[in-house]
Each structure stands twice: as structure tokens, then as C-alpha cells.
Write a protein that holds these residues in place. Structure first.
Motif, mmCIF file in Angstrom:
data_model
loop_
_atom_site.group_PDB
_atom_site.id
_atom_site.type_symbol
_atom_site.label_atom_id
_atom_site.label_comp_id
_atom_site.label_asym_id
_atom_site.label_seq_id
_atom_site.Cartn_x
_atom_site.Cartn_y
_atom_site.Cartn_z
ATOM 1 N N GLN A 35 82.288 22.041 -6.820
ATOM 2 C CA GLN A 35 83.056 21.596 -5.654
ATOM 3 C C GLN A 35 84.319 22.428 -5.466
ATOM 4 O O GLN A 35 84.650 22.817 -4.338
ATOM 5 C CB GLN A 35 83.413 20.116 -5.817
ATOM 6 N N SER A 137 77.662 10.617 -4.776
ATOM 7 C CA SER A 137 78.471 9.741 -5.626
ATOM 8 C C SER A 137 78.796 10.406 -6.967
ATOM 9 O O SER A 137 79.908 10.248 -7.480
ATOM 10 C CB SER A 137 77.772 8.400 -5.849
ATOM 11 N N ARG A 140 81.628 12.893 -6.352
ATOM 12 C CA ARG A 140 82.926 12.224 -6.186
ATOM 13 C C ARG A 140 83.453 11.691 -7.524
ATOM 14 O O ARG A 140 84.644 11.782 -7.803
ATOM 15 C CB ARG A 140 82.822 11.094 -5.156
ATOM 16 N N ARG A 147 89.711 15.342 -5.964
ATOM 17 C CA ARG A 147 89.541 14.836 -4.596
ATOM 18 C C ARG A 147 90.503 13.693 -4.266
ATOM 19 O O ARG A 147 90.441 13.120 -3.190
ATOM 20 C CB ARG A 147 88.101 14.376 -4.388
#
Length: 175
Positions: A35, A137, A140, A147
Motif C-alpha cells: 500500500q 479489510s 486496512r 492509514r
């Protein structure tokens, strides 16, 4: 001349994942790194949209992580001249700030990926940035710190206005 941004992208993504580490084990670290790398890639391609821009930053250098380290407190125990920390000279403060903005604002991330079509770097599809624009999910959870809008706010706010300007006046109103 260096016309690609890979050293800058690698160093800036590494800085982000060290400043805001993954929550969990090896899989979480890999997801967090993916990410961060996607966000940094989008940010770098927006900041340096042409091969000439990339070549110039390659020659001049991106500036390093000094101020970012100071803001996050990550400078404790790092010696500026220690060869083990030489990668920090390739960290780009603006790119790190823009990446933090993208990681904490899904709509802004989608706008940024869409804006890449205007640059010279895009060779693939927006699907390459799936973990950035549509994190699952597990993504995250793995990148909970990276984040978290309040945690990364000191970094994101440094150059957020520049990102909004780069994305255009109409797009800045959305963010």
C-alpha cells in the motif's frame, strides 16, 4: 542521467512503513509495504510527471527525510553519516506527504490515480493501484497506522495544498 524514480519510490515507501509500521506479522508487513509503495508511486508520478522531471530529481536529489524524521520523532538514534541510513537521502518529503494524503482519503486516491493518465509514467492500468484505491479489510488492518488520518496528519498536511493544486481546482473542492 537517472530518468526513473525507483530509488525515490523505494526509499520513501520504506520511510513510511518504518514511521507507521504494520500491525501484525510478515503478511501484514507485506500488505502495508504494498500500500505504501502504491501510494508513493502515484504521488511520485504526479510530482514528477515527465522523464525530464524524473531526471532532474535524480541529479539534484529529493532532499532526504530530515524534516520528516524530526516531525515524527524518527530521528532518534539515527546518525546522518551512517552508511546504513544512506537510503534516507532518497526520501522525498513532498512525495511522502502526498502519499499520506492518498492513504487517508480514498476519494483523493481515486482522483490521483485517474490524473496519472495525463503523465508520461503510466504504462499500466489503474488496477495496479487496487490496494491504494480499494483496500480490503486485511489491507486496512495491516496498515492501520499508515492509514490513520490523525496519526499521519502532521506529514499529510505539509504539502496537501500542493497535491490539491496538482489535481486541479475542480478536484480540490472535493477533498
Amino acid at each position: 542521467m537517472l530518468a526513473d524514480l525507483s530509488p525515490l519510490i523505494a526509499a520513501t515507501a520504506q520511510w513510511l512503513t518504518r514511521a507507521y509500521p504494520a500491525s501484525g506479522g510478515a503478511l501484514a508487513s507485506a500488505l502495508c509495504e504494498a500500500q505504501a509503495r502504491q501510494a508513493v508511486t502515484v504521488a511520485a508520478w504526479l510530482r514528477y510527471p515527465t522523464s525530464m522531471d524524473a531526471a532532474l530529481v535524480g541529479m539534484a536529489g529529493p532532499g532526504g527525510s530530515g524534516r520528516l524524521d524530526w516531525i515524527t520523532g524518527a530521528d532518534a538514534g539515527t546518525e546522518a553519516h551512517d552508511p546504513a541510513h544512506a537510503w534516507r537521502t532518497w526520501v522525498d518529503e513532498v512525495v511522502a506527504s502526498w502519499a499520506a494524503c492518498l492513504l487517508t482519503d480514498p476519494e483523493l486516491a481515486r482522483l490521483a490515480v485517474a490524473a496519472l493518465a495525463e503523465g508520461a509514467h503510466t504504462t499500466g492500468t489503474p488496477a495496479e493501484f487496487g490496494r491504494l484505491v480499494a483496500p480490503g479489510s486485511h489491507d486496512r488492518e495491516a496498515a492501520a497506522l499508515l492509514r490513520h488520518p490523525q496519526l499521519v496528519a502532521p506529514i499529510a498536511e505539509l504539502h496537501q495544498d500542493g497535491l490539491l493544486d496538482r489535481l486541479g481546482p475542480g478536484r480540490a473542492l472535493i477533498a
